[in-house]
Design a protein around this motif. Structure first.
Motif, mmCIF file in Angstrom:
data_model
loop_
_atom_site.group_PDB
_atom_site.id
_atom_site.type_symbol
_atom_site.label_atom_id
_atom_site.label_comp_id
_atom_site.label_asym_id
_atom_site.label_seq_id
_atom_site.Cartn_x
_atom_site.Cartn_y
_atom_site.Cartn_z
ATOM 1 N N SER A 107 61.027 33.517 59.214
ATOM 2 C CA SER A 107 60.021 34.321 59.894
ATOM 3 C C SER A 107 58.672 33.612 59.874
ATOM 4 O O SER A 107 58.217 33.153 58.822
ATOM 5 N N TYR A 108 58.062 33.500 61.036
ATOM 6 C CA TYR A 108 56.738 32.896 61.178
ATOM 7 C C TYR A 108 55.874 33.812 62.028
ATOM 8 O O TYR A 108 55.877 33.712 63.251
ATOM 9 N N PRO A 109 55.138 34.719 61.396
ATOM 10 C CA PRO A 109 54.261 35.595 62.175
ATOM 11 C C PRO A 109 53.230 34.785 62.986
ATOM 12 O O PRO A 109 52.810 33.708 62.553
ATOM 13 N N ILE A 110 52.881 35.297 64.126
ATOM 14 C CA ILE A 110 51.915 34.621 64.988
ATOM 15 C C ILE A 110 50.629 34.321 64.218
ATOM 16 O O ILE A 110 50.072 33.234 64.326
ATOM 17 N N SER A 111 50.165 35.293 63.439
ATOM 18 C CA SER A 111 48.908 35.097 62.703
ATOM 19 C C SER A 111 48.990 33.914 61.748
ATOM 20 O O SER A 111 48.036 33.140 61.617
ATOM 21 N N SER A 112 50.136 33.737 61.091
ATOM 22 C CA SER A 112 50.240 32.612 60.151
ATOM 23 C C SER A 112 50.331 31.277 60.888
ATOM 24 O O SER A 112 49.815 30.270 60.414
ATOM 25 N N ILE A 113 50.962 31.254 62.049
ATOM 26 C CA ILE A 113 51.009 30.031 62.858
ATOM 27 C C ILE A 113 49.608 29.642 63.310
ATOM 28 O O ILE A 113 49.204 28.481 63.209
ATOM 29 N N LEU A 114 48.854 30.624 63.778
ATOM 30 C CA LEU A 114 47.488 30.346 64.235
ATOM 31 C C LEU A 114 46.604 29.840 63.104
ATOM 32 O O LEU A 114 45.816 28.914 63.281
ATOM 33 N N GLU A 115 46.777 30.441 61.934
ATOM 34 C CA GLU A 115 45.937 30.061 60.792
ATOM 35 C C GLU A 115 46.322 28.688 60.238
ATOM 36 O O GLU A 115 45.463 27.827 60.045
ATOM 37 N N LYS A 116 47.605 28.471 60.005
ATOM 38 C CA LYS A 116 48.042 27.232 59.359
ATOM 39 C C LYS A 116 48.075 26.035 60.306
ATOM 40 O O LYS A 116 47.642 24.946 59.951
ATOM 41 N N ASP A 117 48.613 26.225 61.491
ATOM 42 C CA ASP A 117 48.785 25.098 62.413
ATOM 43 C C ASP A 117 47.552 24.821 63.274
ATOM 44 O O ASP A 117 47.306 23.682 63.655
ATOM 45 N N PHE A 118 46.805 25.877 63.602
ATOM 46 C CA PHE A 118 45.677 25.701 64.509
ATOM 47 C C PHE A 118 44.322 25.968 63.864
ATOM 48 O O PHE A 118 43.286 25.932 64.512
ATOM 49 N N LYS A 119 44.340 26.271 62.558
ATOM 50 C CA LYS A 119 43.120 26.435 61.748
ATOM 51 C C LYS A 119 42.189 27.535 62.269
ATOM 52 O O LYS A 119 40.972 27.431 62.191
ATOM 53 N N PHE A 120 42.766 28.613 62.811
ATOM 54 C CA PHE A 120 41.967 29.758 63.247
ATOM 55 C C PHE A 120 41.497 30.529 62.014
ATOM 56 O O PHE A 120 42.136 30.497 60.959
#
Length: 90
Positions: A37-50
């Motif tokens: 599971s990869y929530p959208i919020s964690s992808i944005l934070e970890k991969d895109f530094k949001f």
């Protein structure tokens, strides 16, 4: 998509003309047994530094538009009313 949105409902997974190539009779993937599971919020934070707060707001904006069941999916008009699109100029 299933990694961020969860399991596709059985009736939707099996509704396509080629569904049997990808799903078993229970609506489970044939070739992939375990998804992480990869929530959208964690992808944005970890991969895109949001910013973490922005990540949650963006996720809350996106998820209703990504609903598997088109009857439950929000419309463009509903999406335009999202708090995330409101700009606070104060």
């Amino acid at each position: 998509m299933m990694e961020t949105l969860g399991k596709i409902p059985k009736q939707i997974a099996l509704s396509g003309s080629r569904s049997r190539e990808f799903f078993n009779k229970n609506g489970e993937l044939l070739r992939i047994k375990a998804l992480k599971s990869y929530p959208i919020s964690s992808i944005l934070e970890k991969d895109f530094k949001f910013d973490p707060d922005d990540c949650k707001a963006i996720e809350e904006f996106l998820l209703p538009m990504l609903e598997y069941d088109h009857k439950k999916r929000c419309s463009a008009e509903q999406a335009l009313k999202s708090d995330w699109l409101t700009i606070d100029l104060v």
